[in-house]
Design an enzyme around this catalytic site. Structure first.
Site, mmCIF file in Angstrom:
data_model
loop_
_atom_site.group_PDB
_atom_site.id
_atom_site.type_symbol
_atom_site.label_atom_id
_atom_site.label_comp_id
_atom_site.label_asym_id
_atom_site.label_seq_id
_atom_site.Cartn_x
_atom_site.Cartn_y
_atom_site.Cartn_z
ATOM 1 C CE1 TYR A 54 31.640 26.053 -13.779
ATOM 2 C CE2 TYR A 54 31.659 28.438 -13.746
ATOM 3 C CZ TYR A 54 31.101 27.255 -13.350
ATOM 4 O OH TYR A 54 29.993 27.258 -12.536
ATOM 5 C CG ASN A 298 19.344 36.524 -21.342
ATOM 6 O OD1 ASN A 298 20.350 35.837 -21.182
ATOM 7 N ND2 ASN A 298 18.355 36.133 -22.142
#
Length: 329
Positions: A54, A298
């Site tokens: 990442y 979320n």
């Protein structure tokens, strides 16, 4: 927050977790990461996901800096890394990728340095490696556990057959097999969780830390009228995401799901995430929000699960028309 045991292990993970793929370093700064991880932690999230590849290691460095500044009790949260792709990108040389004993061991040590921690709670084989014997992989992971560098090991995007082979080897040599798998799972991507892993759940147990519950943002509805500037699909280098997800039939399904979410009185992202965690074989769904407002929304998925009655689930299936066909033997 709800906590679920990771497969047949004793480890409990929050049913919603927070990850850094694409977002850390590429989309958000240290200050934003600090704020988002703080909100996540304060709302009961105890799993933070990362990987060597990442942002080519920069994501782990950023998370390490945030965790050091937060000074949270190390026993109160879990963090992960994954190894396979390496972090040097085009500069990768032989043995700097894959699942050899050399790379898995060195990648683990590098992740510990970047994350500024003494051990990883979860360590994943980021993809299967056809060039490394499964015996070498299992023994290496078992050794890292014995050394105290990792606590649990798992896989990402392995098939059910590959997982069972890893367990066969582990049982044969009396070693520790994989405890968890990190597959993609969302309303568009269902086969691994709902079909391929059924025998694994039943025979050896399997925790799942699913990624992309919002299908790279498609299930937020923000791409219904094109690609907004600054969104994930607008980032240079992620064109493959765009090609995969932005198709007219998918957009039409998202638009229908949006109408259903409106009827239920919740947001489309919350409904989509709730649908994922309603599946009892999902241990945790990794959130990748870049803004405070997105993350807070979320988190309302925890309440949206209650809206998913059999009737509502039936409406979702009628829209999606993609329920996996389970093979009968």
């Amino acid at each position: 927050m709800e906590y679920r045991r990771m497969g047949r292990s004793g480890l409990q993970l929050s049913v919603l977790s927070f990850g850094s793929w694409v977002t850390f370093h590429k989309q958000i700064s240290d200050n934003s990461a600090d704020e988002l991880m703080g909100i996540a932690y304060d709302n009961g999230i105890n799993f933070f996901d990362n990987a060597e590849v990442y942002a080519l290691g920069e994501s782990e460095k950023m998370m390490g800096r945030v965790l050091k500044a937060k000074k949270w009790d190390r026993t109160s949260y879990t963090i992960s890394s994954k190894a396979f792709f390496g972090w040097r990108g085009k500069e990768n040389k032989p043995n700097q990728t894959g699942l050899s004993r050399k790379h898995l061991t060195e990648a683990c040590n590098e992740a510990l340095q970047r994350l500024q921690t003494d051990y990883l709670d979860l360590y994943f084989c980021h993809r299967p490696d056809k060039n490394t014997p499964i015996e070498e992989v299992v023994l290496t992971m078992n050794t890292l556990i014995q050394q105290g560098k990792i606590l649990y090991w798992g896989t990402s995007e392995w098939s059910g057959v590959e997982l069972m082979e890893a367990h066969r080897v582990a049982q044969h040599y009396r070693l520790i097999g994989p405890s968890m798998e990190q597959p993609q799972y969302n309303l568009f991507e269902r086969n691994k969780i709902e079909n391929d892993y059924l025998e694994v759940y039943k025979n050896v147990g399997l925790g799942t830390t699913i990624w992309s519950p919002l299908a790279a943002g498609l299930l937020t509805g923000k791409y219904n009228n094109g690609i907004p500037e600054g969104s994930r699909l607008a980032i240079e280098g992620f064109d493959w995401l765009k090609e995969r997800w932005i198709m007219q039939d998918k957009i039409e399904k998202v638009q229908q799901l949006q109408l259903l979410a409106n009827e239920l009185g919740c947001s489309l992202p919350a409904l989509s995430i709730a649908w994922c965690i309603k599946n009892p074989n999902v241990t945790t769904a990794i959130l990748g929000a870049t803004k405070k407002e997105q993350l807070i929304d979320n988190l309302t998925a925890l309440k949206a699960v209650e809206l998913l009655t059999s009737e509502v689930v039936g409406k979702i299936e009628a829209i999606m028309q993609n329920k996996p066909v389970i093979a009968e033997y």
